[in-house]
Scaffold this motif. Structure first.
Motif, mmCIF file in Angstrom:
data_model
loop_
_atom_site.group_PDB
_atom_site.id
_atom_site.type_symbol
_atom_site.label_atom_id
_atom_site.label_comp_id
_atom_site.label_asym_id
_atom_site.label_seq_id
_atom_site.Cartn_x
_atom_site.Cartn_y
_atom_site.Cartn_z
ATOM 1 N N GLY A 126 -67.602 45.826 58.927
ATOM 2 C CA GLY A 126 -66.141 45.703 59.721
ATOM 3 C C GLY A 126 -66.153 44.275 60.143
ATOM 4 N N ILE A 127 -66.985 43.729 60.909
ATOM 5 C CA ILE A 127 -67.021 42.269 61.207
ATOM 6 C C ILE A 127 -66.849 41.342 59.922
ATOM 7 C CG2 ILE A 127 -68.426 40.457 62.351
ATOM 8 C CD1 ILE A 127 -69.221 42.641 64.454
ATOM 9 N N PHE A 128 -67.661 41.697 58.926
ATOM 10 C CA PHE A 128 -67.754 40.778 57.807
ATOM 11 C C PHE A 128 -66.325 40.683 57.212
ATOM 12 C CE2 PHE A 128 -68.199 40.510 53.251
ATOM 13 C CZ PHE A 128 -68.750 38.872 53.173
ATOM 14 N N ALA A 129 -65.574 42.008 57.220
ATOM 15 C CA ALA A 129 -64.334 42.054 56.495
ATOM 16 C C ALA A 129 -63.394 41.420 57.398
ATOM 17 C CB ALA A 129 -64.018 43.672 56.405
ATOM 18 N N LEU A 130 -63.650 41.312 58.665
ATOM 19 C CA LEU A 130 -62.382 40.664 59.540
ATOM 20 C C LEU A 130 -62.796 39.187 59.173
ATOM 21 C CD1 LEU A 130 -62.346 42.509 62.948
ATOM 22 C CD2 LEU A 130 -60.723 42.386 61.051
ATOM 23 N N GLY A 131 -63.781 38.626 58.954
ATOM 24 C CA GLY A 131 -64.380 37.309 58.839
ATOM 25 C C GLY A 131 -63.624 36.889 57.347
ATOM 26 N N VAL A 132 -63.567 37.808 56.487
ATOM 27 C CA VAL A 132 -63.100 37.489 55.058
ATOM 28 C C VAL A 132 -61.572 37.430 55.142
ATOM 29 C CG1 VAL A 132 -62.597 38.488 52.769
ATOM 30 C CG2 VAL A 132 -65.152 38.277 53.819
ATOM 31 N N ALA A 133 -60.991 38.267 56.025
ATOM 32 C CA ALA A 133 -59.750 38.349 56.336
ATOM 33 C C ALA A 133 -58.942 36.920 56.875
ATOM 34 C CB ALA A 133 -59.125 39.715 57.139
ATOM 35 N N ALA A 134 -60.053 36.822 57.845
ATOM 36 C CA ALA A 134 -59.449 35.336 58.437
ATOM 37 C C ALA A 134 -59.563 34.141 57.715
ATOM 38 C CB ALA A 134 -60.412 35.084 59.854
ATOM 39 N N PHE A 135 -60.697 34.262 56.572
ATOM 40 C CA PHE A 135 -60.735 33.296 55.598
ATOM 41 C C PHE A 135 -59.524 33.093 54.687
ATOM 42 C CE2 PHE A 135 -62.213 31.784 51.641
ATOM 43 C CZ PHE A 135 -62.681 30.327 51.936
ATOM 44 N N VAL A 136 -59.014 34.278 54.251
ATOM 45 C CA VAL A 136 -57.834 34.553 53.250
ATOM 46 C C VAL A 136 -56.772 34.131 54.095
ATOM 47 C CG1 VAL A 136 -56.606 35.976 52.093
ATOM 48 C CG2 VAL A 136 -58.911 36.206 52.058
ATOM 49 N N MET A 137 -56.604 34.242 55.292
ATOM 50 C CA MET A 137 -55.227 34.058 55.913
ATOM 51 C C MET A 137 -55.078 32.676 56.368
ATOM 52 S SD MET A 137 -53.459 36.656 56.252
ATOM 53 C CE MET A 137 -52.253 36.840 57.484
ATOM 54 N N PHE A 138 -56.136 31.712 56.734
ATOM 55 C CA PHE A 138 -56.024 30.542 57.301
ATOM 56 C C PHE A 138 -56.501 29.319 56.268
ATOM 57 C CE2 PHE A 138 -57.203 32.998 61.170
ATOM 58 C CZ PHE A 138 -55.800 32.796 61.907
ATOM 59 N N PHE A 139 -57.049 29.686 55.079
ATOM 60 C CA PHE A 139 -57.309 28.635 54.107
ATOM 61 C C PHE A 139 -56.429 28.934 52.950
ATOM 62 C CE2 PHE A 139 -61.268 28.769 56.521
ATOM 63 C CZ PHE A 139 -61.465 27.473 56.889
ATOM 64 N N GLU A 140 -55.377 28.265 53.070
ATOM 65 C CA GLU A 140 -54.225 28.512 51.932
ATOM 66 C C GLU A 140 -54.713 28.154 50.458
ATOM 67 O OE1 GLU A 140 -50.836 26.263 53.167
ATOM 68 O OE2 GLU A 140 -50.857 27.197 55.174
ATOM 69 N N GLY A 141 -55.640 27.099 50.188
ATOM 70 C CA GLY A 141 -56.195 26.707 49.054
ATOM 71 C C GLY A 141 -56.686 28.022 48.191
ATOM 72 N N THR A 142 -57.304 28.881 48.830
ATOM 73 C CA THR A 142 -58.321 29.792 48.169
ATOM 74 C C THR A 142 -57.580 30.607 47.034
ATOM 75 O OG1 THR A 142 -58.074 31.318 49.841
ATOM 76 C CG2 THR A 142 -60.108 29.825 50.079
ATOM 77 N N LEU A 143 -56.452 31.214 47.577
ATOM 78 C CA LEU A 143 -55.654 32.240 46.772
ATOM 79 C C LEU A 143 -54.229 31.658 46.291
ATOM 80 C CD1 LEU A 143 -56.333 35.589 48.666
ATOM 81 C CD2 LEU A 143 -57.347 34.573 46.364
ATOM 82 N N GLY A 144 -54.252 30.343 46.250
ATOM 83 C CA GLY A 144 -52.960 29.821 45.870
ATOM 84 C C GLY A 144 -51.973 29.680 46.762
ATOM 85 N N ALA A 145 -50.673 29.219 46.239
ATOM 86 C CA ALA A 145 -49.646 29.044 47.146
ATOM 87 C C ALA A 145 -48.892 30.304 47.370
ATOM 88 C CB ALA A 145 -48.777 27.993 46.744
ATOM 89 N N VAL A 146 -49.223 31.516 46.808
ATOM 90 C CA VAL A 146 -48.339 32.774 46.884
ATOM 91 C C VAL A 146 -48.681 33.290 48.523
ATOM 92 C CG1 VAL A 146 -47.657 35.086 45.968
ATOM 93 C CG2 VAL A 146 -48.621 32.989 44.642
ATOM 94 N N THR A 147 -47.750 32.961 49.451
ATOM 95 C CA THR A 147 -48.185 33.296 50.790
ATOM 96 C C THR A 147 -47.888 35.068 50.829
ATOM 97 O OG1 THR A 147 -45.727 32.971 51.523
ATOM 98 C CG2 THR A 147 -47.499 30.925 51.735
ATOM 99 N N ASN A 148 -46.891 35.671 50.123
ATOM 100 C CA ASN A 148 -46.786 36.917 50.473
ATOM 101 C C ASN A 148 -47.918 37.709 50.055
ATOM 102 O OD1 ASN A 148 -44.392 36.657 51.816
ATOM 103 N ND2 ASN A 148 -43.244 36.861 49.691
ATOM 104 N N PHE A 149 -48.717 37.286 48.701
ATOM 105 C CA PHE A 149 -50.005 38.114 48.258
ATOM 106 C C PHE A 149 -51.015 37.942 49.264
ATOM 107 C CE2 PHE A 149 -53.745 37.789 45.874
ATOM 108 C CZ PHE A 149 -53.758 39.103 45.600
ATOM 109 N N ARG A 150 -51.132 36.696 49.707
ATOM 110 C CA ARG A 150 -52.277 36.173 50.786
ATOM 111 C C ARG A 150 -52.238 36.766 51.937
ATOM 112 N NH1 ARG A 150 -52.615 31.943 53.979
ATOM 113 N NH2 ARG A 150 -50.896 31.072 53.190
ATOM 114 N N THR A 151 -50.902 36.808 52.411
ATOM 115 C CA THR A 151 -50.716 37.636 53.962
ATOM 116 C C THR A 151 -51.124 39.166 53.746
ATOM 117 O OG1 THR A 151 -48.991 36.094 54.297
ATOM 118 C CG2 THR A 151 -49.085 38.076 55.732
ATOM 119 N N GLY A 152 -50.527 39.690 52.546
ATOM 120 C CA GLY A 152 -50.656 41.147 52.665
ATOM 121 C C GLY A 152 -52.222 41.442 52.265
ATOM 122 N N PHE A 153 -52.766 40.688 51.299
ATOM 123 C CA PHE A 153 -54.249 40.908 51.136
ATOM 124 C C PHE A 153 -55.037 40.736 52.340
ATOM 125 C CE2 PHE A 153 -58.206 39.488 49.049
ATOM 126 C CZ PHE A 153 -58.771 40.399 48.308
ATOM 127 N N GLY A 154 -54.800 39.617 53.155
ATOM 128 C CA GLY A 154 -55.372 39.554 54.270
ATOM 129 C C GLY A 154 -55.307 40.759 55.251
#
Length: 96
Positions: free
Chosen positions: A26-54
């Motif tokens: 769970g802690i690892f998953a929260l870390g991955v979610a924080a990484f996805v939410m705060f680093f915009e370049g990892t999943l491209g510029a589609v913010t809705n997908f990135r936000t939902g995935f996070g």
């Protein structure tokens, strides 16, 4: 009422080690979610997908932490001595 022909399964007691592993996942998953939410370049510029995935990953991490903590608590209850008819089921130490 349960009939006599129906097979009953005996539930295994929960493990503290499995609970700790769930909390770590769970802690690892929260870390991955924080990484996805705060680093915009990892999943491209589609913010809705990135936000939902996070959000989905964060909910999964929170669920794993909750289930891990509840599993650790249930394992502690299984280890507690049972009191029957005023006598504890815990073995008494030998007299010196």
């Amino acid at each position: 009422m349960v009939s006599g022909t129906r097979r009953r399964t005996i539930e295994r007691p929960p493990s503290r080690v499995a609970g700790v592993i769930y909390v770590a996942i769970g802690i690892f998953a929260l870390g991955v979610a924080a990484f996805v939410m705060f680093f915009e370049g990892t999943l491209g510029a589609v913010t809705n997908f990135r936000t939902g995935f996070g959000i989905v990953i964060a909910l999964y991490g929170a669920f794993r932490i909750f289930t891990g903590i509840s599993m650790i608590r249930r394992a502690g209850k299984w280890k507690a001595p049972v009191v029957l008819n005023g006598h504890s089921s815990e073995p008494t130490p030998p007299m010196p």
